[in-house]
Motif scaffolding. Structure first.
Motif, mmCIF file in Angstrom:
data_model
loop_
_atom_site.group_PDB
_atom_site.id
_atom_site.type_symbol
_atom_site.label_atom_id
_atom_site.label_comp_id
_atom_site.label_asym_id
_atom_site.label_seq_id
_atom_site.Cartn_x
_atom_site.Cartn_y
_atom_site.Cartn_z
ATOM 1 N N VAL A 1 25.205 -29.029 84.847
ATOM 2 C CA VAL A 1 24.442 -27.878 85.438
ATOM 3 C C VAL A 1 23.050 -28.454 86.256
ATOM 4 N N ASN A 2 23.121 -28.501 87.520
ATOM 5 C CA ASN A 2 22.022 -28.779 88.320
ATOM 6 C C ASN A 2 20.677 -27.660 88.271
ATOM 7 N N THR A 3 19.793 -28.192 87.831
ATOM 8 C CA THR A 3 18.445 -27.201 87.730
ATOM 9 C C THR A 3 17.246 -27.776 88.679
ATOM 10 N N ARG A 4 17.528 -28.822 89.301
ATOM 11 C CA ARG A 4 16.390 -29.441 90.324
ATOM 12 C C ARG A 4 16.562 -28.158 91.246
ATOM 13 N N VAL A 5 14.996 -27.952 91.742
ATOM 14 C CA VAL A 5 14.522 -27.069 92.921
ATOM 15 C C VAL A 5 14.041 -27.786 93.888
ATOM 16 N N THR A 6 14.504 -27.239 95.114
ATOM 17 C CA THR A 6 13.701 -28.019 96.234
ATOM 18 C C THR A 6 13.151 -26.754 96.935
ATOM 19 N N LEU A 7 11.640 -26.944 97.198
ATOM 20 C CA LEU A 7 11.029 -25.603 98.008
ATOM 21 C C LEU A 7 10.664 -26.349 99.293
ATOM 22 N N ARG A 8 11.020 -25.267 100.369
ATOM 23 C CA ARG A 8 10.608 -25.726 101.817
ATOM 24 C C ARG A 8 9.951 -24.765 102.292
ATOM 25 N N ILE A 9 8.712 -25.048 102.708
ATOM 26 C CA ILE A 9 7.659 -24.039 103.355
ATOM 27 C C ILE A 9 7.247 -24.555 104.584
ATOM 28 N N PRO A 10 7.518 -23.956 105.647
ATOM 29 C CA PRO A 10 7.207 -24.107 106.964
ATOM 30 C C PRO A 10 5.841 -24.251 107.048
ATOM 31 N N VAL A 11 5.128 -25.185 107.603
ATOM 32 C CA VAL A 11 3.728 -25.210 107.691
ATOM 33 C C VAL A 11 3.150 -24.358 108.798
ATOM 34 N N SER A 12 3.786 -24.111 109.854
ATOM 35 C CA SER A 12 3.414 -23.618 111.082
ATOM 36 C C SER A 12 3.196 -21.776 110.408
ATOM 37 N N LYS A 13 3.838 -21.511 109.455
ATOM 38 C CA LYS A 13 3.999 -19.903 109.027
ATOM 39 C C LYS A 13 2.682 -19.712 108.058
ATOM 40 N N LEU A 14 2.212 -20.794 107.445
ATOM 41 C CA LEU A 14 0.990 -20.640 106.837
ATOM 42 C C LEU A 14 -0.070 -19.917 107.278
ATOM 43 N N ASP A 15 -1.106 -19.077 106.564
ATOM 44 C CA ASP A 15 -2.203 -18.715 107.287
ATOM 45 C C ASP A 15 -3.370 -19.424 107.244
ATOM 46 N N LEU A 16 -3.418 -20.217 108.098
ATOM 47 C CA LEU A 16 -4.289 -21.466 108.029
ATOM 48 C C LEU A 16 -5.385 -21.471 109.394
ATOM 49 N N SER A 17 -6.307 -21.669 109.088
ATOM 50 C CA SER A 17 -7.338 -21.923 110.710
ATOM 51 C C SER A 17 -6.789 -23.221 111.390
ATOM 52 N N GLU A 18 -7.090 -23.496 112.506
ATOM 53 C CA GLU A 18 -6.726 -24.669 113.188
ATOM 54 C C GLU A 18 -7.064 -25.777 112.716
ATOM 55 N N GLY A 19 -8.216 -25.976 111.823
ATOM 56 C CA GLY A 19 -8.679 -27.193 111.360
ATOM 57 C C GLY A 19 -8.031 -27.346 109.872
ATOM 58 N N GLU A 20 -7.850 -26.256 109.417
ATOM 59 C CA GLU A 20 -7.401 -26.368 108.099
ATOM 60 C C GLU A 20 -5.697 -26.840 108.125
ATOM 61 N N SER A 21 -5.223 -26.339 109.345
ATOM 62 C CA SER A 21 -3.678 -26.773 109.523
ATOM 63 C C SER A 21 -3.746 -28.311 109.892
ATOM 64 N N VAL A 22 -4.789 -28.758 110.765
ATOM 65 C CA VAL A 22 -4.648 -30.273 111.047
ATOM 66 C C VAL A 22 -4.797 -31.139 109.937
ATOM 67 N N ARG A 23 -5.832 -30.718 108.889
ATOM 68 C CA ARG A 23 -6.028 -31.378 107.621
ATOM 69 C C ARG A 23 -4.879 -31.637 106.884
ATOM 70 N N VAL A 24 -4.281 -30.227 106.622
ATOM 71 C CA VAL A 24 -2.933 -30.127 105.649
ATOM 72 C C VAL A 24 -1.932 -31.210 106.292
ATOM 73 N N ARG A 25 -1.605 -31.082 107.743
ATOM 74 C CA ARG A 25 -0.591 -31.962 108.343
ATOM 75 C C ARG A 25 -0.882 -33.319 108.120
ATOM 76 N N SER A 26 -2.227 -33.844 108.311
ATOM 77 C CA SER A 26 -2.482 -35.135 108.304
ATOM 78 C C SER A 26 -2.467 -35.680 106.776
ATOM 79 N N ILE A 27 -2.902 -34.973 105.640
ATOM 80 C CA ILE A 27 -3.076 -35.152 104.371
ATOM 81 C C ILE A 27 -1.435 -35.133 103.807
ATOM 82 N N LEU A 28 -0.958 -34.329 103.975
ATOM 83 C CA LEU A 28 0.367 -33.940 103.384
ATOM 84 C C LEU A 28 1.653 -34.645 104.493
ATOM 85 N N THR A 29 1.330 -35.498 105.112
ATOM 86 C CA THR A 29 2.445 -35.923 106.276
ATOM 87 C C THR A 29 3.533 -36.477 105.714
ATOM 88 N N ASN A 30 3.392 -37.261 104.508
ATOM 89 C CA ASN A 30 4.722 -37.931 103.969
ATOM 90 C C ASN A 30 5.418 -36.791 103.337
#
Length: 106
Positions: A1-30
């Protein structure tokens, strides 16, 4: 039985300011795929529910740490005592290495 979970969160849907969004995209780019989704896998436990909770908490932790601005390092100068101690150590090391030399080497 496969119990591995894959979570996919669209970054554009997150409630972040412009600066926070840029930081999140640059830090979590991988961890962000071409569709702009933050992808997190978790298969640590044998329970799918526990893995889902772990993946969700990991996502919250990653996003929170990425959205905070990086604190700049304040430049400091070494104290006089620290400089003198370093130079004393250098002199001792130099003397020790000179003493290791055999006769006639200089």
């Amino acid at each position: 039985v496969n119990t591995r979970v894959t979570l996919r969160i669209p970054v554009s849907k997150l409630d972040l300011s412009e600066g926070e969004s840029v930081r999140v995209r640059s830090i979590l780019t991988n961890r962000i795929n071409l569709e702009g989704e933050l992808v997190i896998h978790c298969g640590e436990t044998r329970s799918r529910e526990k893995n889902r909770g772990l993946a969700l908490s990991r996502a919250v932790e990653l996003i929170d740490s990425a959205r905070r601005p990086v604190r700049r390092r304040r430049a400091t100068r070494p104290s006089r005592a620290a400089r003198e101690k370093r130079l004393t150590q250098k002199r001792l090391t130099s003397r020790r290495k000179l003493d290791r030399r055999g006769p006639g080497e200089e």
